[in-house]
Design a protein around this motif. Structure first.
Motif, mmCIF file in Angstrom:
data_model
loop_
_atom_site.group_PDB
_atom_site.id
_atom_site.type_symbol
_atom_site.label_atom_id
_atom_site.label_comp_id
_atom_site.label_asym_id
_atom_site.label_seq_id
_atom_site.Cartn_x
_atom_site.Cartn_y
_atom_site.Cartn_z
ATOM 1 N N LEU A 109 -10.766 2.874 1.697
ATOM 2 C CA LEU A 109 -11.829 3.800 1.285
ATOM 3 C C LEU A 109 -11.434 4.410 0.256
ATOM 4 C CD1 LEU A 109 -12.912 5.269 4.700
ATOM 5 C CD2 LEU A 109 -13.841 3.643 3.608
ATOM 6 N N GLY A 111 -10.340 6.979 -2.225
ATOM 7 C CA GLY A 111 -9.494 8.253 -2.022
ATOM 8 C C GLY A 111 -8.176 7.949 -1.132
ATOM 9 N N ALA A 112 -8.105 6.772 -0.738
ATOM 10 C CA ALA A 112 -6.863 6.604 0.150
ATOM 11 C C ALA A 112 -5.753 6.503 -0.523
ATOM 12 C CB ALA A 112 -7.379 5.108 1.027
ATOM 13 N N GLY A 113 -5.908 5.857 -1.883
ATOM 14 C CA GLY A 113 -4.894 5.668 -2.715
ATOM 15 C C GLY A 113 -4.780 4.269 -3.137
ATOM 16 N N LYS A 114 -5.970 3.589 -3.078
ATOM 17 C CA LYS A 114 -5.781 2.060 -3.295
ATOM 18 C C LYS A 114 -5.415 2.015 -4.778
ATOM 19 C CE LYS A 114 -9.902 0.651 -2.584
ATOM 20 N NZ LYS A 114 -10.186 0.930 -4.127
ATOM 21 N N THR A 115 -6.021 2.363 -5.654
ATOM 22 C CA THR A 115 -5.808 2.017 -7.014
ATOM 23 C C THR A 115 -4.162 2.510 -7.357
ATOM 24 O OG1 THR A 115 -7.840 2.479 -7.584
ATOM 25 C CG2 THR A 115 -6.468 2.637 -9.427
ATOM 26 N N THR A 116 -3.879 3.735 -6.866
ATOM 27 C CA THR A 116 -2.306 4.167 -6.992
ATOM 28 C C THR A 116 -1.471 3.244 -6.666
ATOM 29 O OG1 THR A 116 -3.238 6.250 -6.710
ATOM 30 C CG2 THR A 116 -0.720 5.744 -6.683
ATOM 31 N N LYS A 120 1.627 0.800 -8.035
ATOM 32 C CA LYS A 120 2.954 0.931 -7.610
ATOM 33 C C LYS A 120 3.415 -0.473 -7.382
ATOM 34 C CE LYS A 120 2.582 5.416 -5.187
ATOM 35 N NZ LYS A 120 2.497 6.013 -3.870
ATOM 36 N N GLN A 147 -8.818 3.994 -14.659
ATOM 37 C CA GLN A 147 -7.432 4.505 -13.876
ATOM 38 C C GLN A 147 -6.785 3.276 -13.812
ATOM 39 O OE1 GLN A 147 -8.478 5.940 -10.061
ATOM 40 N NE2 GLN A 147 -6.356 6.091 -9.658
ATOM 41 N N LYS A 249 0.705 8.368 1.688
ATOM 42 C CA LYS A 249 0.738 9.819 1.824
ATOM 43 C C LYS A 249 1.627 10.442 2.567
ATOM 44 C CE LYS A 249 -3.749 9.978 -0.545
ATOM 45 N NZ LYS A 249 -4.925 10.574 -0.410
ATOM 46 N N ASP A 251 4.392 11.401 2.484
ATOM 47 C CA ASP A 251 5.258 12.481 2.102
ATOM 48 C C ASP A 251 4.306 13.809 2.296
ATOM 49 O OD1 ASP A 251 3.288 11.124 0.110
ATOM 50 O OD2 ASP A 251 3.829 12.849 -1.359
ATOM 51 N N GLY A 274 3.612 4.804 1.313
ATOM 52 C CA GLY A 274 3.456 5.520 0.019
ATOM 53 C C GLY A 274 3.987 6.814 0.151
ATOM 54 N N VAL A 275 4.845 7.363 -0.990
ATOM 55 C CA VAL A 275 5.868 8.428 -0.391
ATOM 56 C C VAL A 275 5.704 9.597 -1.578
ATOM 57 C CG1 VAL A 275 7.268 7.378 1.199
ATOM 58 C CG2 VAL A 275 8.074 7.561 -1.274
ATOM 59 N N SER A 276 4.934 9.335 -2.539
ATOM 60 C CA SER A 276 4.501 10.135 -3.901
ATOM 61 C C SER A 276 3.438 9.713 -4.474
ATOM 62 C CB SER A 276 5.880 10.544 -4.577
ATOM 63 O OG SER A 276 5.886 9.557 -5.394
ATOM 64 N N GLU A 277 3.064 10.440 -5.429
ATOM 65 C CA GLU A 277 2.065 10.287 -6.382
ATOM 66 C C GLU A 277 2.497 9.403 -7.428
ATOM 67 O OE1 GLU A 277 -1.650 12.936 -6.955
ATOM 68 O OE2 GLU A 277 0.363 14.441 -6.737
HETATM 69 P P1 GDP Z 1 -8.567 5.509 -4.364
HETATM 70 O O1 GDP Z 1 -9.727 5.866 -4.640
HETATM 71 O O2 GDP Z 1 -8.080 4.709 -3.025
HETATM 72 O O3 GDP Z 1 -8.076 4.232 -5.317
HETATM 73 O O4 GDP Z 1 -7.323 6.460 -4.438
HETATM 74 P P2 GDP Z 1 -6.584 6.821 -5.846
HETATM 75 O O5 GDP Z 1 -5.456 5.880 -5.909
HETATM 76 O O6 GDP Z 1 -7.187 7.298 -6.808
HETATM 77 O O7 GDP Z 1 -5.596 7.911 -5.102
HETATM 78 C C1 GDP Z 1 -6.194 9.144 -4.680
HETATM 79 C C2 GDP Z 1 -5.257 10.438 -4.804
HETATM 80 O O8 GDP Z 1 -4.202 10.208 -3.743
HETATM 81 C C3 GDP Z 1 -4.622 10.521 -5.963
HETATM 82 O O9 GDP Z 1 -4.695 11.730 -6.344
HETATM 83 C C4 GDP Z 1 -3.346 9.994 -5.828
HETATM 84 O O10 GDP Z 1 -2.459 10.434 -6.518
HETATM 85 C C5 GDP Z 1 -2.874 10.429 -4.610
HETATM 86 N N1 GDP Z 1 -1.993 9.393 -3.785
HETATM 87 C C6 GDP Z 1 -2.017 8.221 -3.686
HETATM 88 N N2 GDP Z 1 -1.103 7.744 -2.937
HETATM 89 C C7 GDP Z 1 -0.340 8.730 -2.624
HETATM 90 C C8 GDP Z 1 1.023 9.105 -1.780
HETATM 91 O O11 GDP Z 1 1.633 8.078 -1.543
HETATM 92 N N3 GDP Z 1 1.361 10.109 -1.832
HETATM 93 C C9 GDP Z 1 0.976 11.138 -2.372
HETATM 94 N N4 GDP Z 1 1.335 12.598 -2.251
HETATM 95 N N5 GDP Z 1 -0.317 11.186 -3.089
HETATM 96 C C10 GDP Z 1 -1.018 9.839 -3.035
#
Ligand code: GDP
Length: 296
Positions: A109, A111-116, A120, A147, A249, A251, A274-277
């Protein structure tokens, strides 16, 4: 309070109460299991997952003769710990990597952190000597592609962009053409996400997956989503088919139950946490270490 803290506290109570017992009676096990179930629910573990977990621990604990130097309390803690490791996946597992032709398909979904997590993974595998190519395959959101381009620059790997409205067959041809001129052994595809599960998204992902035939399909789950994680994981597993999970997340102040629920309902390994941004904030997931935190 995290799953590990609340379970840890409850287990400590159980240890104290059963310290002088040398055999576990059914009543004692039942009382201890009520506490364990409560700790799991407080940690956002899904109700049916908690129920199932407790049933398995009960089955192992009832009538159990206390072994060797352990007292009844230590026995319960050991059984809970072993079962927790098992439920989190047993042995640590990593995605399968061949010498070439590896394609990771990232889903989840928005915001889940997929792109980040895609960025990584690129960094993680680049540092292991892989030639990585990222594919920005969100055909609707240019911002998501931008992004990923920025992350690609930071890591130092190329990013192939799909165009708005491009079909899966076109994306596949584009990818093949790119690989002809710039050989890569690991391709990580960042796909579109939505804030909520919707049918159109699932169809689109299924089509792209069909065209690309990825070697791994990884669901990115936000540890903060709690109860919802079960539903998300179940839907992606049944509609797209998954090979593994990444829990982000870890962390944060997430209570941790999402990891247990998502793993339980899909039966698929959690590869990474995932343990940080930051781009370096990705760790292989070790069920025994995670469970071990409970007992301090
Ligand atoms: P996407 O919409 O699933 O691609 O989500 P994003 O990769 O844009 O991440 C959404 C938000 O979650 C961003 O602000 C990221 O920095 C944050 N984020 C992603 N992974 C982690 C994590 O492991 N830890 C923390 N603290 N933040 C994370």
């Amino acid at each position: 309070m995290t799953m590990f803290e609340s379970l840890g506290n409850k287990l400590q109570d159980i240890l104290d109460k059963l310290r002088h017992e040398s055999k576990l009676t059914e009543a004692q096990v039942k009382a201890a299991m009520r506490e364990i179930r409560m700790a799991l629910l407080e940690a956002d573990v899904n109700f049916s997952v908690a129920k199932d977990f407790v049933a398995r621990v009960t089955e192992k604990a009832v009538g159990q003769e206390v072994m060797g130097s352990l007292n009844a309390g230590q026995m319960v803690v050991k059984i809970v710990n072993d079962e927790l490791i098992e439920t989190l996946g047993g042995q640590a597992k990593q995605p399968t990597l061949k010498n070439e032709g590896n394609i990771f398909f990232m889903v989840g979904l928005q915001g889940a952190g997929k792109t980040t997590s895609t960025g990584k993974l690129a960094q993680y595998y680049k540092s292991k000597g892989r030639r990585v190519l990222l594919v920005a395959a969100d055909t609707q959101r240019p911002a998501a592609r931008d992004q990923l381009k920025i992350l690609g620059q930071q890591v130092g790997v190329p990013v192939l962009e799909v165009a708005n409205g491009e079909t899966p067959a076109e994306t596949k041809r584009k990818l093949e053409a790119h690989l002809q001129s710039d050989y890569r052994d690991l391709i990580i595809v960042d796909t579109a996400g939505r804030l909520q599960i919707d049918e159109a998204l699932m169809d689109q992902l299924a089509d792209l997956k069909g065209a690309l035939s990825p070697t791994e399909t990884l669901l990115v789950v936000d540890a903060m989503t709690g109860q919802e994680a079960l539903n998300v994981a179940e839907t992606f597993e049944s509609r797209i088919g998954l090979s593994g999970l990444i829990i982000t997340k870890m962390d944060g102040d997430a209570r941790g139950g999402a990891a247990l629920s998502a793993r339980f309902v899909t039966g698929k390994p959690i590869y990474f946490a995932g343990v940080s941004e930051k781009l370096s904030g990705l760790e292989p997931f070790y069920p025994d270490r995670v469970a071990g935190r409970i007992l301090g």
